[in-house]
Enzyme design. Sequence first.
Site, mmCIF file in Angstrom:
data_model
loop_
_atom_site.group_PDB
_atom_site.id
_atom_site.type_symbol
_atom_site.label_atom_id
_atom_site.label_comp_id
_atom_site.label_asym_id
_atom_site.label_seq_id
_atom_site.Cartn_x
_atom_site.Cartn_y
_atom_site.Cartn_z
ATOM 1 N N HIS A 199 26.145 7.645 2.879
ATOM 2 C CA HIS A 199 26.949 6.816 3.770
ATOM 3 C C HIS A 199 27.310 7.554 5.051
ATOM 4 C CE1 HIS A 199 29.949 8.594 0.869
ATOM 5 N NE2 HIS A 199 30.322 9.114 2.001
ATOM 6 N N ARG A 306 16.460 -5.865 3.144
ATOM 7 C CA ARG A 306 16.523 -5.380 1.757
ATOM 8 C C ARG A 306 17.493 -6.251 0.966
ATOM 9 N NH1 ARG A 306 16.781 -0.399 4.852
ATOM 10 N NH2 ARG A 306 14.907 0.871 4.532
ATOM 11 N N ARG A 343 12.516 -9.085 1.901
ATOM 12 C CA ARG A 343 11.862 -8.491 0.729
ATOM 13 C C ARG A 343 12.579 -8.942 -0.531
ATOM 14 N NH1 ARG A 343 11.743 -2.060 0.272
ATOM 15 N NH2 ARG A 343 13.928 -2.420 -0.323
ATOM 16 N N GLU A 446 2.680 0.462 -1.045
ATOM 17 C CA GLU A 446 3.430 1.685 -1.356
ATOM 18 C C GLU A 446 2.882 2.385 -2.594
ATOM 19 O OE1 GLU A 446 7.483 0.442 -1.788
ATOM 20 O OE2 GLU A 446 6.886 -1.457 -2.706
ATOM 21 N N ASN A 469 7.557 5.780 2.631
ATOM 22 C CA ASN A 469 8.350 6.673 1.775
ATOM 23 C C ASN A 469 7.762 6.744 0.368
ATOM 24 O OD1 ASN A 469 9.872 6.504 4.062
ATOM 25 N ND2 ASN A 469 11.722 5.761 3.083
ATOM 26 N N ASP A 470 7.573 5.592 -0.260
ATOM 27 C CA ASP A 470 7.026 5.580 -1.622
ATOM 28 C C ASP A 470 5.534 5.895 -1.630
ATOM 29 O OD1 ASP A 470 9.178 5.226 -3.271
ATOM 30 O OD2 ASP A 470 9.139 3.040 -3.184
ATOM 31 N N ARG A 480 10.884 13.107 -4.691
ATOM 32 C CA ARG A 480 11.668 13.598 -3.561
ATOM 33 C C ARG A 480 13.045 14.084 -3.984
ATOM 34 N NH1 ARG A 480 11.880 8.547 0.009
ATOM 35 N NH2 ARG A 480 11.374 7.505 -1.941
ATOM 36 N N CYS A 517 7.191 0.121 7.601
ATOM 37 C CA CYS A 517 8.646 -0.029 7.519
ATOM 38 C C CYS A 517 9.328 1.191 6.908
ATOM 39 C CB CYS A 517 9.019 -1.275 6.730
ATOM 40 S SG CYS A 517 8.461 -1.262 5.011
#
Length: 592
Positions: A199, A306, A343, A446, A469-470, A480, A517
């Site tokens: 955060h 998301r 998504r 991904e 990322n994935d 990660r 993305c």
Amino acid sequence: MSFQVFGIAVSRGVAIGRAVLVASSRVDVAHYFVSPDEIQSEIARLLRARDAVVHELATLKDELPGDAPHELAALLDVHLMLLHDEALTGSASQWIVDRHYNAEWALSAQLEVLARQFDEMEDDYLRERKADLEQVVERVLGALAQEAGKAPPPVRPRDFGGEDPLLLVAADIAPADMIQFKRSVFRGFITDIGGKTSHTAIVARSMDIPAVVGTREASRLIMQDDWVIIDGDAGTVIVNPSPIVLEEYRFRQRQSELERARLARLRHTPAVTLDGVQVDLHANIEMPVDAESAVAAGATGVGLFRSEFLFMNRDGELPSEEEQFIAYKAAVESMKGMPVTIRTVDVGADKPLDRLTVNELRHEHVLNPAMGLRAIRWSLAEPSMFRQQLRAIYRASAYGKVRLLIPMVAHLSEVRQILETIRKVQQQLTDAGHAFTRVELGVMIEIPAAAVMLPLLLRHVDFVSIGTNDLIQYTLAIDRADEAVAHLYDPWHPAVLQLISQSIAQANAAGKGVSVCGEMAGDPDFTELLLAMGLRSFSMHPSQIPAVKQRVLRADAQRLASALPRLLESEDPRATAEKELSAARSGAAIVH
């Protein structure tokens, strides 16, 4: 003595000022047993402390200034939901009943149980919500101590005098503290813990304030009132710099401030390369209110909404179709006709949507959550929930351009099931008299299998979105979250670049839309590389759009593309990219 501390760069820029150390407010927890006659009064004491914190946070939220980042309100909502979750205070009360623990001991014991569950989560964002849980418990402990007359007075920004700029140094910073430390007080943040999705990172980016997180030891090494430099580009903190270093960074700070002002002027400038190639710069958002920030940043659409954030922290209850529809409709209307890509819910492993309370986020029986029942696999295993979400998304399409994005697709059988479910949903909406328009269907790339079989997938979908990322994590078999191997997570790995380049080329050849993305899309260091690969649609955090747009405006797409073959054949793509793309980069000045 001057020294450096290294961490994770999460918000760019340079900040220079005196350190203000805000130590953790967690009080020493007393451990003692209560008698059977005291059990109910001890539970009441716990609930009074909980209610006091709820009141404090609710008041802070109601009194948020108009210019406060909307992320703060969303994070306060997370803390309020955690406080109301029976998995926290309800289970802590059970410790009091079963073990006769005092309230502080019971709350700490339950924190340890829940913290272990969060540590085992695969998803970065969910795992880092452990910090929110710890901060909620910390505040309740503080309220218990305050009732007992043992709590120190809270630290407020007015306690710090002088005219020097101030930098906040802490183990972590709670959203509520972010509000107390008004936007004008601190010029940068340094925390011991946290990552790119913590955060502190989210709020720092939204406020456009330099920040370095995950330093581990900063709050113990830095002394109160030390002169400190935050290098938000390199993830470096320089303590008590020499006069030469200080002057160098002051120059960089002035240049950075000028650069930000220049970038702000690009907001309404179309993202077009020097050779006339139009590029779409879309925003990644989590909540409907985020769409306003996307528009303010100059986004030309939402490339990733998301939706899982609508499902979290709801005491085990799913959002209704109507609630989802209202949220999607709000985001669509805020974008004023620009596309919104929603998504479907992407939560992972063994977390069915009717078990989303903190108490139920368990992984004991899942050997590898990253490869378990998650994303579309989960949605297809919960057809009623999936149809409900699809109905809400399709209903929102009557109010603007909506695109549907499916995460973690790896099999054609999944695509066929999705298409059949969409047909059923469309018929249900027609029978119910609900309006909807055509919604483009896309899948996320991904999983390496999806990238390899992309030509087959493209026969059934309208577009693809590459989740770097994935894709990097699965391609390199790197967790990660595992510090022992996290250094091997490398977006410049030749295999990763090959998969991304091939996916973009195949989608373009098929005449289908393709976007990126993941983190690479918002990193200016990759902008020219992705343009060279033929990418024409990027999606990123709204705050990253100006810097990426500047790179686009200064790029010559055709010249960059001519350098791509040498880069993809290289054994060291990063070094080759610096050389080849620099050579292809146009030196023409852009005046805005």
